[in-house]
Design a protein around this motif. Structure first.
Motif, mmCIF file in Angstrom:
data_model
loop_
_atom_site.group_PDB
_atom_site.id
_atom_site.type_symbol
_atom_site.label_atom_id
_atom_site.label_comp_id
_atom_site.label_asym_id
_atom_site.label_seq_id
_atom_site.Cartn_x
_atom_site.Cartn_y
_atom_site.Cartn_z
ATOM 1 N N ALA C 82 4.372 -3.075 -5.570
ATOM 2 C CA ALA C 82 4.012 -1.795 -4.968
ATOM 3 C C ALA C 82 3.440 -2.026 -3.575
ATOM 4 C CB ALA C 82 2.994 -1.081 -5.850
ATOM 5 N N ALA C 83 2.698 -3.138 -3.431
ATOM 6 C CA ALA C 83 2.038 -3.406 -2.152
ATOM 7 C C ALA C 83 3.040 -3.671 -1.034
ATOM 8 C CB ALA C 83 1.087 -4.593 -2.314
ATOM 9 N N GLU C 84 4.230 -4.167 -1.362
ATOM 10 C CA GLU C 84 5.168 -4.509 -0.306
ATOM 11 C C GLU C 84 6.096 -3.340 0.051
ATOM 12 O OE1 GLU C 84 7.701 -7.769 -1.342
ATOM 13 O OE2 GLU C 84 8.769 -6.649 -2.869
ATOM 14 N N ALA C 85 5.853 -2.158 -0.522
ATOM 15 C CA ALA C 85 6.713 -1.007 -0.259
ATOM 16 C C ALA C 85 6.830 -0.668 1.231
ATOM 17 C CB ALA C 85 6.231 0.197 -1.057
ATOM 18 N N PRO C 86 5.710 -0.659 1.995
ATOM 19 C CA PRO C 86 5.845 -0.313 3.421
ATOM 20 C C PRO C 86 6.748 -1.289 4.179
ATOM 21 C CG PRO C 86 3.531 -0.352 2.771
ATOM 22 C CD PRO C 86 4.313 -0.850 1.602
ATOM 23 N N GLN C 87 6.651 -2.577 3.848
ATOM 24 C CA GLN C 87 7.481 -3.577 4.533
ATOM 25 C C GLN C 87 8.949 -3.361 4.193
ATOM 26 O OE1 GLN C 87 4.519 -4.355 3.052
ATOM 27 N NE2 GLN C 87 3.447 -4.731 4.985
ATOM 28 N N LEU C 88 9.237 -3.050 2.936
ATOM 29 C CA LEU C 88 10.618 -2.797 2.538
ATOM 30 C C LEU C 88 11.152 -1.555 3.255
ATOM 31 C CD1 LEU C 88 10.659 -3.602 -1.283
ATOM 32 C CD2 LEU C 88 11.779 -4.853 0.556
ATOM 33 N N ALA C 89 10.271 -0.538 3.342
ATOM 34 C CA ALA C 89 10.684 0.690 4.040
ATOM 35 C C ALA C 89 11.012 0.375 5.489
ATOM 36 C CB ALA C 89 9.576 1.732 3.939
ATOM 37 N N HIS C 162 4.671 -9.455 3.893
ATOM 38 C CA HIS C 162 3.658 -8.982 4.830
ATOM 39 C C HIS C 162 4.364 -8.580 6.106
ATOM 40 C CE1 HIS C 162 0.363 -10.248 2.245
ATOM 41 N NE2 HIS C 162 1.122 -11.292 1.952
ATOM 42 N N ASP C 163 3.616 -7.964 7.039
ATOM 43 C CA ASP C 163 4.265 -7.425 8.249
ATOM 44 C C ASP C 163 5.044 -8.498 8.993
ATOM 45 O OD1 ASP C 163 3.564 -4.844 7.852
ATOM 46 O OD2 ASP C 163 1.627 -5.027 8.879
ATOM 47 N N LYS C 164 4.482 -9.719 9.058
ATOM 48 C CA LYS C 164 5.166 -10.765 9.821
ATOM 49 C C LYS C 164 6.500 -11.158 9.188
ATOM 50 C CE LYS C 164 2.596 -14.507 7.545
ATOM 51 N NZ LYS C 164 3.482 -14.642 6.400
ATOM 52 N N ASP C 165 6.632 -10.909 7.873
ATOM 53 C CA ASP C 165 7.855 -11.313 7.195
ATOM 54 C C ASP C 165 9.028 -10.399 7.534
ATOM 55 O OD1 ASP C 165 6.484 -13.375 5.811
ATOM 56 O OD2 ASP C 165 5.672 -11.866 4.450
ATOM 57 N N VAL C 166 8.715 -9.168 7.979
ATOM 58 C CA VAL C 166 9.795 -8.228 8.288
ATOM 59 C C VAL C 166 10.708 -8.808 9.356
ATOM 60 C CG1 VAL C 166 10.302 -5.943 9.219
ATOM 61 C CG2 VAL C 166 8.425 -6.241 7.583
ATOM 62 N N ALA C 167 10.110 -9.301 10.440
ATOM 63 C CA ALA C 167 10.902 -9.859 11.535
ATOM 64 C C ALA C 167 11.685 -11.084 11.064
ATOM 65 C CB ALA C 167 9.988 -10.235 12.693
ATOM 66 N N ILE C 168 11.032 -11.910 10.244
ATOM 67 C CA ILE C 168 11.709 -13.122 9.748
ATOM 68 C C ILE C 168 12.941 -12.741 8.939
ATOM 69 C CG2 ILE C 168 11.452 -15.146 8.247
ATOM 70 C CD1 ILE C 168 8.455 -15.098 8.907
ATOM 71 N N LEU C 169 12.769 -11.750 8.055
ATOM 72 C CA LEU C 169 13.898 -11.358 7.207
ATOM 73 C C LEU C 169 15.016 -10.743 8.052
ATOM 74 C CD1 LEU C 169 12.225 -9.969 3.973
ATOM 75 C CD2 LEU C 169 13.602 -12.022 4.244
#
Lengths: 133, 648, 178
Positions: C82-89, C162-169
Motif C-alpha cells: 500500500a505504501a508504494e502506491a504513489p510511486q506506482l501511480a 521509494h521516490d528515487k526508484d521511480v527514475a531507476i525503473l
C-alpha cells in the motif's frame, strides 16, 4: 538457540500482516503415499524458508513456506525427482535456497578444505606416531 | 540509588583490574617485585566488587527500579520473581556484567587458593586474567552500561520477551557464560605458563579443573539449549546446525580436545605446545561465538542485542587477546620443548587421534558457519546446513568414535595389541552384529545405521576399563571417564533413532476426530480458551492411547502474550521410556477443524539423557580431582607440621 | 620444532583472515535480500486467472507482446504494498505499462485495495498458492520486475518503491525497450 531466528520471524509479522487465503492444500497436509511423503519431507528439510531466513520450510509457519511445501509435495506426487525440484528452485533463487551445497564454482572450498584437513590429520597422526618411543 | 552503587563498584573493580594487570606483569621483570605482593589481594577484592555490582543489578530488577534503563526495557512489575531475576541477564548489558563478574570471581578464587605453581606463573596468569577482564570492563563502562538511568522514569516496564519467560531458558545463558569464563581462565593459565616458560605437568594439573568445570557447563548449556529449542519452537527438531547453535558447539569441541590433551600433559608430560594452542583456541572460540551472536553479521542472528558498535568492540577484544596470544606463542614456540615421546599403540596415541579429529570437526563447523559470510563478502549467497555438516563431520567423527572404544584400555607410553585383543574382539563383534541386525531389519539411512552400531560398541567399550578392578577403590576420574563415554553412546543412539524412526502426522482434525501415529492413537477431545498470568491461549485437549492401552492427556496451546504482544505455540510432550509423543496445535481452519501436528519420536530423549550423563561424568571427574588435590595439600601440611615439631 | 612454528604462524594467518572477514562484514550494511537468479532469462511459462473482475488475468504471452512492462508482485494484505502506491501511480503517469500478480488474495480484497490506494495496473493475475511467485524467483511482496518486449526479465526491485526508484525503473524500462 534458534530463538533469534524465531524472534526475527515474530518481529516480521506486523509488517506482513495476515494474508486472507487459507493455507495451500498441501501446506499442512501430507501426501497419501508414505514413501512419497518421506521423499518430500527429506527435501523440504533442506530448503530454506525465504521470508524467515534461517529455518527450513518444514519448520516455518510463514505463508510462503506453506506455499513452497505445497509446491514440493505436488511435484513429488506428480512423480518428479527431489533433486530435480531442488535444481528448479536453485535455478530461480540461487544456491541460497538449498541447505545442501553442491560442488560448484561458488562452493568448491567447502569440499576442498575438509579433504585438506583429512590429509593434514593423517599427516599429523602419521608423523607424530610413526616414530617409536 | 542502587544503580549508582553498582556503577561505582564496577568502576572500582575496573581500576583494580588495571592495577592487577600492571602489577602482575611488572612482577615478571626484576624491578616489579615490590608490586608482586598486591596482585593476589587485589584480585580477591576485584571479585568481591563485581559481585556487589551484579547484586546491585539484581536488586534493581527485583525492586523494578524503572529509573534504570535496562530494567525499564526488560522488566515488568507484574512478572513472577524468577523472571524478574532472569531479566537481569536476559539482555546484552546484564549478561556482559554477569560474564565479567564470574570472571572476576574466578580470578579471586585462583588468587586465594592456588599455591602449586611457581609464584611468577600465578602472577602472570592473574595479570593475563585482569588483562582479559579490562577489555570487558571497558566494553561495559564505555559502550554497554547496565546501570544507565532514565529521567524521568517510565511508569511501567516493557516486559521480557515471552519466549524468554521459561525457567529452562532463564538458566541457559548463565550456564554458557560459566563455560566461557572457565575457558578464559584456561587461556590465562596458558598465557601465564607461556610467559614464564613453565609448561609443565603441574601447570596442566592446575588448569585441568577449570577446563573440566567449563566443559561441564558447556555440555549442560548445549544439552539444555537443544532441549529448549526442541520443545519451545514447536518444530520437533533438536539441532539444525544453525550459526547460533554452531557458535555454542565450537567452544565445546575445543574444550573437549583441551580436556584430553591436558590429561596427557598432566600424566605424561607430552603434547606441551599443543595444549597451549588448544587453550588459546578454546577461549577464542567462545569469543568468536559471542561475536557472531551479538554482531548480527550472520543471517540467523537477527534480534538478540544486535548492534554493530558492540560487534566492533567484541571484534577488537578478539583481535587483541587471540591475535596477541597466538603471535606471542608463535614467537616463543622454540622455548616450549616438545615433551615425552610415545608410540602409536598407547593411550597418548589414541588421545592424539581424538584431538586431531575434534580439531578437524571444529575446523569444519567453523568453515561451514563462516563460508556464507565469505561468499556474501564476494557478492553472492549460499546456505550451508545439515546435509553438509552431518556427513562431512561424520568422516572425522566415525574414526574418532572407533578409537574411543579402544583408547581407554591402552597403557600410557606404549602397549601391545595382544594385551587388549580380547576386549577389542568383543567390541568388534557387538558393533558388527548390531550393524548387521539394523541393516537387516530396518531400511534406514547409512548415518543412523552407523550411529546405532557405534552407540552399541561404545556402550560396551565404555565400561571395559573397569573390568578386573575393584569398583570400590576405583578413582572417581575413571568412573567419570566411563560414564561420559557411556553418555556419548546414549546420546548417539538417541540421535540416530530420532532421525531413523521418527513418524509425523499432520492433520486438520475436527473435535472428536482421531489419527494414528506410530504405536499411538491420538484423538482431539476438545478445544477451549484458557488464561495465564500474562497471556491467553487456545488449548487443545488430546487423548493419546499407546497400543490400545492406557489413555494419556496432552494439552498443546497456541498462546498470545500481551506484554509485549506476541504469539507462541506451546507444544505438549508425553514422555515414555522409549520415546516422546510431541503435539502442536496450529491454526483453526475455515471449516472449524484444527491444524494438528503430532510426532512419535522413539528414544529421542536419549539425546539429552546422554548429554546429562556426559556432564555427570565430568562432575565426578572434577570432584575426584579437587578432593585429590585437597587431600595431597593436607598431607603436605601435616608433613610440614611434623617437620617443625621435630625441629623443636 | 620448525613444524610447530609453521603451524602456529598458519594459525595466526588464519585468525587474521577471519578477523578481516568479520571486520569487512561489520563495516558493510547487512544485505538480506534474496535476488532472483532469472535476471536476463525469459519469464517462466504461466497463465493466471484474473484476480478481480475489472482486470484481465496475466500470462507469459501477455509479457511477450513487444512492449516492455513493469511486473508488480503485490498483495492487498501487505502494508508496504500500500505504501508504494504513489510511486506506482507516478510510474504509470509517466507511461509505464504495469501488470501485476496478486499473491494469496481474494477478489473482494484486491478490489477494495485498488479503490483505496489507486489502480495503476492494466492486468492482474491471481497467484493463490504463490506458484508463479516461486517460478519467478521472487522472495516476498512487494517486488517489481522489468520485463522487456520479448519476455526477458531485465531487472528486479525488492521491497517497496521509494521516490528515487521511480527514475531507476523508468531508465530500466527505456533500456529494455531499445
Amino acid at each position: 538457540m534458534r530463538l533469534i531466528a524465531f524472534l526475527a520471524l515474530l518481529l516480521a509479522v506486523p509488517l506482513a500482516a495476515q494474508d486472507s487465503l487459507p493455507p495451500a492444500p498441501y501446506a499442512y497436509q501430507q501426501l497419501a503415499d508414505p514413501q512419497q511423503e518421506a521423499q518430500a519431507q527429506a527435501l523440504m528439510q533442506t530448503l530454506r524458508c525465504l521470508t524467515c531466513q534461517s529455518q527450513s520450510i518444514v519448520d516455518s509457519d510463514a505463508p510462503m513456506a506453506g506455499d513452497m511445501r505445497h509446491e514440493v509435495r505436488t511435484r513429488i506426487a506428480a512423480g518428479e525427482q527431489p533433486e530435480a525440484i531442488r535444481a528448479w528452485l536453485v535455478e530461480r533463487y540461487g544456491d541460497y535456497i538449498s541447505y545442501a551445497p553442491q560442488v560448484s564454482a561458488a562452493t568448491w572450498p567447502l569440499f576442498a578444505i575438509p579433504v585438506l584437513l583429512l590429509l593434514l590429520a593423517g599427516l599429523i597422526v602419521w608423523r607424530r606416531l610413526g616414530k617409536r618411543a | 540509588m542502587i544503580a549508582n552503587f553498582g556503577l561505582a563498584a564496577l568502576w572500582l573493580a575496573a581500576a583494580l583490574a588495571a592495577l592487577q594487570c600492571l602489577a602482575g606483569f611488572a612482577a615478571l621483570r626484576g624491578e616489579g617485585q615490590a608490586l608482586a605482593g598486591v596482585v593476589r589481594p587485589v584480585a580477591v577484592v576485584q571479585g568481591a566488587l563485581c559481585i556487589a555490582a551484579f547484586a546491585a543489578l539484581l536488586l534493581a530488577f527485583v525492586w523494578s527500579d524503572l529509573s534504570v534503563a535496562l530494567v525499564a526495557q526488560n522488566s515488568h512489575s507484574a512478572k513472577p520473581l524468577i523472571f524478574k531475576l532472569a531479566g537481569a541477564w536476559g539482555n546484552h548489558e546484564g549478561s556482559m556484567l554477569m560474564w565479567v563478574s564470574i570472571m572476576a570471581v574466578a580470578g579471586g578464587l585462583i588468587a586465594l587458593v592456588e599455591r602449586r605453581l611457581p609464584e611468577p606463573t600465578i602472577l602472570a596468569t592473574l595479570g593475563a586474567q585482569a588483562f582479559v577482564g579490562l577489555g570487558f570492563y571497558a566494553f561495559l563502562l564505555f559502550s554497554s552500561n547496565p546501570f544507565e538511568r532514565l529521567d524521568p522514569a517510565p511508569a511501567q516496564g516493557m516486559g521480557l520477551n515471552p519466549l524468554l519467560q521459561d525457567v529452562g531458558l532463564a538458566f541457559h545463558p548463565p550456564t554458557l557464560y560459566l563455560g566461557y569464563v572457565g575457558l578464559s581462565v584456561a587461556f590465562s593459565f596458558a598465557v601465564g605458563a607461556l610467559l614464564t616458560r613453565q609448561v609443565t605437568p603441574e601447570f596442566a594439573r592446575v588448569m585441568r579443573p577449570w577446563v573440566l568445570g567449563a566443559w561441564i557447563f558447556l555440555t549442560i548449556g548445549i544439552t539444555a539449549g537443544s532441549y529448549w529449542a526442541y520443545y519451545e519452537l514447536g518444530w520437533g527438531g533438536w539441532w539444525f546446525w544453525d550459526p547460533v547453535e554452531n557458535a555454542s558447539l565450537m567452544p565445546w569441541l575445543a574444550g573437549t580436545a583441551l580436556l584430553h590433551s591436558a590429561s596427557v600433559l598432566a600424566s605424561r608430560d607430552a603434547l606441551r605446545a599443543w595444549t597451549i594452542v588448544l587453550g588459546v583456541i578454546a577461549f577464542s572460540m567462545s569469543m568468536v561465538g559471542t561475536f557472531l551472536v551479538r554482531s548480527g553479521i550472520l543471517t540467523s542472528v537477527h534480534a538478540f542485542a544486535v548492534d554493530p558498535e558492540r560487534g566492533t568492540f567484541i571484534l577488537a577484544l578478539l583481535a587483541i587477546y587471540i591475535g596477541g596470544a597466538l603471535a606471542l606463542f608463535a614467537v616463543r614456540a622454540g622455548t616450549v620443548a616438545e615433551g615425552e615421546r610415545f608410540a602409536l599403540m598407547s593411550r597418548e596415541g589414541a588421545l592424539v587421534v581424538n584431538n586431531v579429529a575434534l580439531s578437524a570437526i571444529l575446523g569444519i563447523v567453523l568453515l561451514g558457519t563462516l563460508y556464507p559470510l565469505v561468499t556474501e563478502a564476494l557478492g553472492f549467497r549460499v546456505s550451508v546446513g545439515p546435509p553438509y555438516f552431518n556427513p562431512v563431520s561424520a568422516v572425522f567423527a566415525i574414526p574418532m568414535l572407533l578409537v574411543l572404544t579402544v583408547g581407554p584400555l591402552l597403557r600410557w607410553r606404549r602397549d601391545r595389541f595382544e594385551r587388549v585383543r580380547g576386549p577389542v574382539i568383543l567390541i568388534g563383534i557387538v558393533l558388527v552384529a548390531v550393524l548387521a541386525a539394523v541393516a537387516f531389519f530396518y531400511g534406514i539411512g547409512l548415518l543412523p545405521m552407523l550411529g546405532i552400531a557405534l552407540a552399541a560398541g561404545i556402550a560396551v567399550a565404555s565400561f571395559m576399563p573397569l573390568r578386573g578392578r575393584s569398583l570400590r577403590r576405583l578413582p572417581l576420574p575413571v568412573w567419570g571417564m566411563a560414564i561420559s563415554h557411556f553418555g556419548i553412546a546414549v546420546a548417539l543412539f538417541g540421535m540416530a533413532a530420532d532421525s531413523a524412526f521418527t513418524q509425523e502426522r499432520l492433520i486438520a482434525a475436527g473435535v472428536g476426530q482421531a489419527t494414528e501415529v506410530g504405536p499411538w492413537q491420538v484423538r482431539l477431545d476438545s478445544v477451549r480458551p484458557v488464561a495465564g498470568p500474562n497471556w491467553t491461549a487456545i488449548e487443545g485437549r488430546l487423548l493419546a492411547q499407546y497400543q490400545g492401552g492406557a489413555v494419556y492427556e496432552l494439552t498443546p496451546q497456541a498462546r498470545s502474550f500481551w506484554a509485549p504482544a506476541q504469539e507462541t505455540n506451546e507444544s505438549a510432550l508425553l514422555t515414555r521410556w522409549n520415546g516422546q509423543l510431541y503435539a502442536v496445535l496450529g491454526e483453526e481452519a475455515e471449516d472449524g477443524r484444527w491444524q494438528l501436528r503430532v510426532w512419535w519420536k522413539p528414544f529421542v530423549t536419549f539425546i539429552w539423557y546422554g548429554g546429562l550423563l556426559i556432564a555427570l561424568g565430568g562432575v565426578l571427574a572434577l570432584i575426584g580431582r579437587v578432593t585429590g588435590d585437597l587431600r595431597r595439600r593436607f598431607a603436605r601440611r601435616k608433613i610440614a607440621a611434623r617437620h617443625v615439631d621435630a625441629m623443636a | 620444532m620448525r613444524s610447530v612454528r609453521l603451524f602456529l604462524w598458519g594459525l595466526v594467518i588464519l585468525f587474521a583472515a577471519v578477523f578481516a572477514l568479520f571486520a569487512l562484514q561489520l563495516s558493510r550494511p547487512k544485505d538480506d535480500l534474496v535476488r532472483s537468479a532469472l535476471i536476463g532469462k525469459p519469464v517462466p511459462e504461466f497463465a493466471l486467472k484474473p484476480a478481480v473482475g475489472t482486470h484481465p488475468g496475466l500470462s507469459t504471452a501477455d509479457l511477450r507482446d513487444g512492449q516492455p512492462k513493469l511486473l508488480n508482485v503485490f498483495a492487498s494484505w501487505c502494508v508496504p504494498c500500500a505504501a508504494e502506491a504513489p510511486q506506482l501511480a507516478a510510474l504509470e503517469q509517466q507511461g509505464a505499462d504495469i501488470v501485476a500478480i496478486a499473491i494469496r488474495d481474494r477478489p473482494e480484497d484486491v478490489s477494495a485495495f485498488l479503490d483505496r490506494y489507486g489502480d495503476p495496473f492494466s492486468r492482474i493475475g491471481a497467484d493463490d498458492v504463490s506458484k508463479v511467485q516461486l517460478a519467478l524467483g521472487s522472495s516476498g511482496v512487494p517486488e517489481t520486475f522489468v520485463v522487456d518486449g520479448q519476455g526477458i526479465i531485465r531487472y528486479q526491485h525488492i521491497g517497496e518503491l521509494h521516490d528515487k526508484d521511480v527514475a531507476i525503473l523508468l531508465e530500466q524500462l527505456r533500456e529494455a525497450g531499445a
